[in-house]
Design a protein around this motif. Structure first.
Motif, PDB file in Angstrom:
ATOM      1  N   ALA A   9      13.830 -49.452  58.446  1.00  0.00           N
ATOM      2  CA  ALA A   9      15.189 -49.212  57.934  1.00  0.00           C
ATOM      3  C   ALA A   9      15.145 -48.673  56.506  1.00  0.00           C
ATOM      4  O   ALA A   9      16.132 -48.135  56.019  1.00  0.00           O
ATOM      5  N   GLN A  10      13.996 -48.785  55.842  1.00  0.00           N
ATOM      6  CA  GLN A  10      13.834 -48.248  54.487  1.00  0.00           C
ATOM      7  C   GLN A  10      13.676 -46.738  54.602  1.00  0.00           C
ATOM      8  O   GLN A  10      12.726 -46.248  55.201  1.00  0.00           O
ATOM      9  N   ASP A  11      14.633 -45.983  54.034  1.00  0.00           N
ATOM     10  CA  ASP A  11      14.593 -44.532  54.218  1.00  0.00           C
ATOM     11  C   ASP A  11      14.096 -43.757  53.007  1.00  0.00           C
ATOM     12  O   ASP A  11      13.857 -42.556  53.100  1.00  0.00           O
ATOM     13  N   LYS A  12      13.909 -44.429  51.866  1.00  0.00           N
ATOM     14  CA  LYS A  12      13.400 -43.713  50.691  1.00  0.00           C
ATOM     15  C   LYS A  12      12.774 -44.671  49.688  1.00  0.00           C
ATOM     16  O   LYS A  12      13.061 -45.860  49.670  1.00  0.00           O
ATOM     17  N   ILE A  13      11.907 -44.091  48.866  1.00  0.00           N
ATOM     18  CA  ILE A  13      11.308 -44.779  47.720  1.00  0.00           C
ATOM     19  C   ILE A  13      11.424 -43.818  46.555  1.00  0.00           C
ATOM     20  O   ILE A  13      10.972 -42.673  46.634  1.00  0.00           O
ATOM     21  N   ILE A  14      12.053 -44.267  45.474  1.00  0.00           N
ATOM     22  CA  ILE A  14      12.228 -43.444  44.280  1.00  0.00           C
ATOM     23  C   ILE A  14      11.481 -44.122  43.130  1.00  0.00           C
ATOM     24  O   ILE A  14      11.706 -45.294  42.841  1.00  0.00           O
ATOM     25  N   LEU A  15      10.590 -43.381  42.477  1.00  0.00           N
ATOM     26  CA  LEU A  15       9.820 -43.892  41.346  1.00  0.00           C
ATOM     27  C   LEU A  15      10.154 -43.061  40.111  1.00  0.00           C
ATOM     28  O   LEU A  15       9.882 -41.864  40.076  1.00  0.00           O
ATOM     29  N   SER A  16      10.748 -43.698  39.109  1.00  0.00           N
ATOM     30  CA  SER A  16      11.030 -42.982  37.863  1.00  0.00           C
ATOM     31  C   SER A  16       9.752 -42.901  37.033  1.00  0.00           C
ATOM     32  O   SER A  16       8.835 -43.700  37.194  1.00  0.00           O
ATOM     33  N   ALA A  17       9.683 -41.912  36.160  1.00  0.00           N
ATOM     34  CA  ALA A  17       8.489 -41.697  35.339  1.00  0.00           C
ATOM     35  C   ALA A  17       8.309 -42.845  34.355  1.00  0.00           C
ATOM     36  O   ALA A  17       9.237 -43.232  33.663  1.00  0.00           O
ATOM     37  N   LYS A  18       7.119 -43.396  34.310  1.00  0.00           N
ATOM     38  CA  LYS A  18       6.755 -44.462  33.373  1.00  0.00           C
ATOM     39  C   LYS A  18       5.335 -44.196  32.908  1.00  0.00           C
ATOM     40  O   LYS A  18       4.573 -43.506  33.568  1.00  0.00           O
ATOM     41  N   GLU A  19       4.978 -44.768  31.778  1.00  0.00           N
ATOM     42  CA  GLU A  19       3.615 -44.625  31.269  1.00  0.00           C
ATOM     43  C   GLU A  19       2.744 -45.746  31.846  1.00  0.00           C
ATOM     44  O   GLU A  19       2.292 -46.646  31.145  1.00  0.00           O
ATOM     45  N   ILE A  20       2.541 -45.668  33.144  1.00  0.00           N
ATOM     46  CA  ILE A  20       1.720 -46.638  33.868  1.00  0.00           C
ATOM     47  C   ILE A  20       0.723 -45.842  34.707  1.00  0.00           C
ATOM     48  O   ILE A  20       1.100 -44.919  35.418  1.00  0.00           O
ATOM     49  N   ALA A  21      -0.559 -46.209  34.640  1.00  0.00           N
ATOM     50  CA  ALA A  21      -1.608 -45.442  35.309  1.00  0.00           C
ATOM     51  C   ALA A  21      -1.551 -45.522  36.834  1.00  0.00           C
ATOM     52  O   ALA A  21      -1.971 -44.602  37.512  1.00  0.00           O
ATOM     53  N   SER A  22      -1.052 -46.605  37.374  1.00  0.00           N
ATOM     54  CA  SER A  22      -0.984 -46.762  38.831  1.00  0.00           C
ATOM     55  C   SER A  22       0.413 -47.203  39.246  1.00  0.00           C
ATOM     56  O   SER A  22       0.621 -48.304  39.755  1.00  0.00           O
ATOM     57  N   ARG A  23       1.401 -46.334  39.033  1.00  0.00           N
ATOM     58  CA  ARG A  23       2.802 -46.638  39.364  1.00  0.00           C
ATOM     59  C   ARG A  23       3.026 -46.412  40.843  1.00  0.00           C
ATOM     60  O   ARG A  23       2.784 -45.335  41.382  1.00  0.00           O
ATOM     61  N   PHE A  24       3.503 -47.463  41.529  1.00  0.00           N
ATOM     62  CA  PHE A  24       3.796 -47.339  42.950  1.00  0.00           C
ATOM     63  C   PHE A  24       4.931 -48.275  43.343  1.00  0.00           C
ATOM     64  O   PHE A  24       5.312 -49.171  42.609  1.00  0.00           O
ATOM     65  N   SER A  25       5.453 -48.030  44.524  1.00  0.00           N
ATOM     66  CA  SER A  25       6.404 -48.915  45.163  1.00  0.00           C
ATOM     67  C   SER A  25       5.976 -49.004  46.615  1.00  0.00           C
ATOM     68  O   SER A  25       5.324 -48.091  47.130  1.00  0.00           O
ATOM     69  N   LYS A 113       9.688 -42.604  57.735  1.00  0.00           N
ATOM     70  CA  LYS A 113       9.678 -42.970  59.151  1.00  0.00           C
ATOM     71  C   LYS A 113       8.384 -43.709  59.455  1.00  0.00           C
ATOM     72  O   LYS A 113       7.305 -43.292  59.048  1.00  0.00           O
ATOM     73  N   LEU A 114       8.503 -44.812  60.166  1.00  0.00           N
ATOM     74  CA  LEU A 114       7.359 -45.546  60.699  1.00  0.00           C
ATOM     75  C   LEU A 114       7.551 -45.567  62.201  1.00  0.00           C
ATOM     76  O   LEU A 114       8.591 -46.031  62.687  1.00  0.00           O
ATOM     77  N   GLU A 115       6.569 -45.058  62.924  1.00  0.00           N
ATOM     78  CA  GLU A 115       6.733 -44.930  64.370  1.00  0.00           C
ATOM     79  C   GLU A 115       5.464 -45.338  65.098  1.00  0.00           C
ATOM     80  O   GLU A 115       4.369 -45.277  64.538  1.00  0.00           O
ATOM     81  N   PRO A 116       5.608 -45.759  66.348  1.00  0.00           N
ATOM     82  CA  PRO A 116       4.423 -46.114  67.127  1.00  0.00           C
ATOM     83  C   PRO A 116       3.625 -44.868  67.486  1.00  0.00           C
ATOM     84  O   PRO A 116       4.174 -43.768  67.610  1.00  0.00           O
ATOM     85  N   GLY A 117       2.311 -45.036  67.624  1.00  0.00           N
ATOM     86  CA  GLY A 117       1.451 -43.944  68.054  1.00  0.00           C
ATOM     87  C   GLY A 117       0.749 -43.243  66.919  1.00  0.00           C
ATOM     88  O   GLY A 117       0.897 -43.589  65.750  1.00  0.00           O
ATOM     89  N   ASP A 118      -0.033 -42.227  67.299  1.00  0.00           N
ATOM     90  CA  ASP A 118      -0.849 -41.520  66.316  1.00  0.00           C
ATOM     91  C   ASP A 118      -0.369 -40.090  66.061  1.00  0.00           C
ATOM     92  O   ASP A 118      -1.109 -39.278  65.520  1.00  0.00           O
ATOM     93  N   GLN A 119       0.869 -39.803  66.436  1.00  0.00           N
ATOM     94  CA  GLN A 119       1.441 -38.481  66.201  1.00  0.00           C
ATOM     95  C   GLN A 119       2.719 -38.605  65.378  1.00  0.00           C
ATOM     96  O   GLN A 119       3.560 -39.458  65.661  1.00  0.00           O
ATOM     97  N   TYR A 123      11.755 -36.487  61.946  1.00  0.00           N
ATOM     98  CA  TYR A 123      12.466 -37.609  61.331  1.00  0.00           C
ATOM     99  C   TYR A 123      13.710 -37.970  62.130  1.00  0.00           C
ATOM    100  O   TYR A 123      14.432 -37.111  62.622  1.00  0.00           O
ATOM    101  N   LEU A 124      13.937 -39.245  62.213  1.00  0.00           N
ATOM    102  CA  LEU A 124      15.115 -39.822  62.833  1.00  0.00           C
ATOM    103  C   LEU A 124      15.430 -41.077  62.031  1.00  0.00           C
ATOM    104  O   LEU A 124      14.535 -41.878  61.775  1.00  0.00           O
ATOM    105  N   PRO A 125      16.664 -41.274  61.585  1.00  0.00           N
ATOM    106  CA  PRO A 125      16.955 -42.493  60.828  1.00  0.00           C
ATOM    107  C   PRO A 125      16.800 -43.732  61.705  1.00  0.00           C
ATOM    108  O   PRO A 125      16.871 -43.645  62.928  1.00  0.00           O
ATOM    109  N   HIS A 126      16.585 -44.849  61.068  1.00  0.00           N
ATOM    110  CA  HIS A 126      16.553 -46.121  61.789  1.00  0.00           C
ATOM    111  C   HIS A 126      17.937 -46.353  62.377  1.00  0.00           C
ATOM    112  O   HIS A 126      18.954 -46.009  61.766  1.00  0.00           O
ATOM    113  N   LYS A 127      18.002 -46.950  63.553  1.00  0.00           N
ATOM    114  CA  LYS A 127      19.298 -47.088  64.235  1.00  0.00           C
ATOM    115  C   LYS A 127      20.317 -47.911  63.456  1.00  0.00           C
ATOM    116  O   LYS A 127      21.513 -47.713  63.627  1.00  0.00           O
ATOM    117  N   THR A 128      19.870 -48.756  62.545  1.00  0.00           N
ATOM    118  CA  THR A 128      20.842 -49.510  61.740  1.00  0.00           C
ATOM    119  C   THR A 128      21.495 -48.642  60.673  1.00  0.00           C
ATOM    120  O   THR A 128      22.480 -49.039  60.068  1.00  0.00           O
TER     121      THR A 128
END
Length: 150
Positions: A9-25, A113-119, A123-128
């Motif tokens: 159901a998570q459709d995006k991750i936004i990371l603002s610029a920071k002075e951090i060497a390993s910035r992630f979400s 998108k997280l989907e079953p399988g190796d292909q 994109y399709l939004p989560h049904k919720t």
């Protein structure tokens, strides 16, 4: 064409610029009912304020055990297939650039998108994330398939 269901159901991750060497979400995947030993594909569009590649790394829930890594390219849809291992595969850490070199870089991962399988399939939004009145059911290949129009 087969389009797999989006399990996240998570459709995006936004990371603002920071002075951090390993910035992630992270995209959290340990509570989505994934099956141990099965393959799944994580995909997203990537935009970066600087550079052209970013790291996506699979960790356990404590970020101590790394069980997979991929490099995503900016301005493209990227996919990363992994085998789910209960207790080991818990977080998909999406970096603002290459892990260890993210100082001052902003990033956006969209249409996650997280989907079953190796292909990777389109994109399709989560049904919720789709209104009930925009969902439709039809028969395809002898089985009922749910469709979520964009």
């Amino acid at each position: 064409m087969i389009i797999n269901e989006n399990l996240s159901a998570q459709d995006k991750i936004i990371l603002s610029a920071k002075e951090i060497a390993s910035r992630f979400s992270s995209a959290f995947i340990d509570n989505l009912g994934l099956v141990d030993g099965e393959n799944y594909t994580f995909s997203a569009n990537l935009n970066l304020s600087d550079g052209v590649i970013a790291s996506v790394i699979i960790f356990d829930s404590d970020y101590k055990i790394q069980s997979g890594t991929s490099t995503f390219t900016a301005q493209e849809r990227n996919g990363f297939t992994f085998t789910y291992k209960e207790g080991v595969t818990s977080r998909l850490a999406c970096y603002a650039g290459v892990a260890g070199s993210t100082n001052g870089i902003s990033a956006s991962y969209t249409e996650i998108k997280l989907e079953p399988g190796d292909q990777m399939t389109p994109y399709l939004p989560h049904k919720t994330n789709v209104k009930d009145e925009n969902q439709d059911v039809f028969i395809a290949g002898g089985v009922f398939q749910e469709v979520y129009p964009l």
